[in-house]
Scaffold this motif. Structure first.
Motif, short mmCIF file in Angstrom:
data_model
loop_
_atom_site.label_atom_id
_atom_site.label_comp_id
_atom_site.label_asym_id
_atom_site.label_seq_id
_atom_site.Cartn_x
_atom_site.Cartn_y
_atom_site.Cartn_z
N LEU A 1 -45.65 -5.61 39.59
CA LEU A 1 -45.56 -6.30 40.86
C LEU A 1 -46.18 -7.69 40.73
O LEU A 1 -47.12 -7.89 39.97
CB LEU A 1 -46.29 -5.52 41.96
CG LEU A 1 -45.72 -4.16 42.35
CD1 LEU A 1 -46.63 -3.50 43.38
CD2 LEU A 1 -44.31 -4.29 42.89
N GLU A 2 -45.66 -8.62 41.48
CA GLU A 2 -46.23 -9.95 41.51
C GLU A 2 -46.13 -10.51 42.92
O GLU A 2 -45.32 -10.06 43.73
CB GLU A 2 -45.51 -10.87 40.53
CG GLU A 2 -44.08 -11.19 40.90
CD GLU A 2 -43.43 -12.17 39.94
OE1 GLU A 2 -44.03 -12.45 38.90
OE2 GLU A 2 -42.33 -12.66 40.26
N TYR B 1 -46.69 2.50 45.41
CA TYR B 1 -46.03 1.46 44.62
C TYR B 1 -46.13 1.76 43.13
O TYR B 1 -45.17 1.52 42.37
CB TYR B 1 -46.66 0.10 44.91
CG TYR B 1 -46.23 -0.52 46.22
CD1 TYR B 1 -44.98 -0.24 46.76
CD2 TYR B 1 -47.06 -1.40 46.90
CE1 TYR B 1 -44.58 -0.82 47.96
CE2 TYR B 1 -46.66 -1.98 48.10
CZ TYR B 1 -45.42 -1.68 48.62
OH TYR B 1 -45.02 -2.26 49.80
N SER B 2 -47.26 2.27 42.69
CA SER B 2 -47.44 2.59 41.28
C SER B 2 -46.47 3.67 40.83
O SER B 2 -45.87 3.59 39.75
CB SER B 2 -48.88 3.03 41.01
OG SER B 2 -49.80 1.99 41.32
N VAL B 3 -46.31 4.69 41.66
CA VAL B 3 -45.36 5.76 41.33
C VAL B 3 -43.94 5.22 41.30
O VAL B 3 -43.14 5.57 40.42
CB VAL B 3 -45.49 6.92 42.34
CG1 VAL B 3 -44.42 7.97 42.09
CG2 VAL B 3 -46.87 7.55 42.26
N ALA B 4 -43.60 4.35 42.25
CA ALA B 4 -42.25 3.76 42.28
C ALA B 4 -41.99 2.94 41.01
O ALA B 4 -40.90 3.01 40.43
CB ALA B 4 -42.09 2.89 43.52
N ASP C 1 -47.09 -5.95 51.95
CA ASP C 1 -45.66 -5.64 51.86
C ASP C 1 -44.81 -6.90 51.93
O ASP C 1 -43.71 -6.95 51.37
CB ASP C 1 -45.28 -4.68 52.99
CG ASP C 1 -43.86 -4.16 52.86
OD1 ASP C 1 -43.42 -3.95 51.71
OD2 ASP C 1 -43.21 -3.96 53.90
N GLY C 2 -45.31 -7.93 52.61
CA GLY C 2 -44.52 -9.14 52.78
C GLY C 2 -44.60 -10.13 51.65
O GLY C 2 -43.82 -11.10 51.63
N VAL C 3 -45.53 -9.93 50.70
CA VAL C 3 -45.72 -10.95 49.65
C VAL C 3 -45.51 -10.42 48.23
O VAL C 3 -45.66 -11.18 47.28
CB VAL C 3 -47.12 -11.58 49.74
CG1 VAL C 3 -47.30 -12.30 51.06
CG2 VAL C 3 -48.21 -10.53 49.55
N ILE C 4 -45.21 -9.14 48.07
CA ILE C 4 -45.04 -8.63 46.72
C ILE C 4 -43.57 -8.37 46.42
O ILE C 4 -42.76 -8.16 47.32
CB ILE C 4 -45.84 -7.33 46.49
CG1 ILE C 4 -45.32 -6.22 47.40
CG2 ILE C 4 -47.31 -7.55 46.69
CD1 ILE C 4 -45.86 -4.87 47.05
N GLN C 5 -43.25 -8.40 45.15
CA GLN C 5 -41.91 -8.08 44.70
C GLN C 5 -42.00 -7.51 43.28
O GLN C 5 -42.97 -7.73 42.56
CB GLN C 5 -41.00 -9.31 44.71
CG GLN C 5 -41.38 -10.37 43.71
CD GLN C 5 -40.43 -11.55 43.72
OE1 GLN C 5 -39.60 -11.67 44.61
NE2 GLN C 5 -40.54 -12.43 42.75
N VAL C 6 -40.97 -6.77 42.92
CA VAL C 6 -40.92 -6.16 41.59
C VAL C 6 -40.37 -7.18 40.60
O VAL C 6 -39.39 -7.87 40.87
CB VAL C 6 -40.04 -4.90 41.59
CG1 VAL C 6 -39.95 -4.31 40.19
CG2 VAL C 6 -40.59 -3.87 42.56
#
Length: 218
Positions: free
Chosen positions: A185-186, A89-92, A165-170
């Protein structure tokens, strides 16, 4: 079969397996005159032996994985997958941020139509973000089967990744005159379909790998 081809096919097996059975298999291939079908069978069997060794101590990394899996299964199958997912996720996010600065410096958000090289650049980050849970889940399933771990430990790791994966979004913050924008991310509302799908994929792959290993060991 040609001697060079037979030697190359035998070389696909792990070293420990080759030391014990390599000469016999090579002689059989050279004398048998097998064609494409025989070569394919040898390659698939060699791939299975590398993924799920049948010889104890045949590969150093396999025994090390088993040792760590037995010594600290919570770390190998619980913490490590979550850390790997966080790294992906950090790389993305880094790709999204740098792409925003390079291709869309005048835009208030990176989520706008793009063209040219920006399509490939942002596409790489998008693929990493969306497919990271699946890839990490497949690796988790493979490692658990290879280490002969109890199903409980990879299940807990898969559940942790599915929950994340189900609770985070950009989220992006618009730049101002004094500060640059940001990407992070939050936590958001839980999307059960996303979590269930990710968990189901990991469990399915685990069961397939386990069945493959059982057939390979026979």
């Amino acid at each position: 079969m040609n001697r060079c081809l037979a030697r190359w096919l035998v070389g696909m097996y792990p070293r420990g397996w080759r030391q014990r059975y390599g000469a016999e298999l090579q002689a059989m291939l050279e004398d048998g005159g097998g064609g494409v079908r025989a070569a394919w069978n040898v390659m698939t069997a060699a791939a299975g032996e590398r993924m799920f060794p049948t010889m104890e101590g045949g590969m150093g990394e396999a025994s090390a994985l088993q040792r760590w899996g037995a010594r600290a299964p919570w770390a190998v199958f619980g913490v490590a997958p979550v850390v790997a997912l966080a790294a992906a996720y950090s790389v993305a996010l880094l790709i999204l941020w740098t792409g925003w600065q390079m291709f869309l410096p005048a835009e208030k958000t990176p989520f706008v139509p793009v063209d040219g090289w920006a399509i490939a650049y942002f596409g790489a980050g998008r693929m990493l973000y969306f497919y990271a849970p699946m890839v990490v889940g497949v690796v988790l399933a493979w490692a658990a089967v290879r280490a002969r771990a109890r199903f409980l430990w990879p299940l807990l790791g898969a559940m942790a990744m599915a929950a994340i994966d189900g609770v985070i979004q950009v989220r992006t913050v618009r730049p101002t005159l004094s500060e640059a924008g940001s990407v992070h991310l939050e936590f958001a509302d839980w999307h059960p379909a996303t979590s269930i799908a990710g968990l189901a994929v990991t469990i399915l792959v685990y069961l397939l790998f386990r069945a493959r290993r059982a057939r390979h060991a026979v």
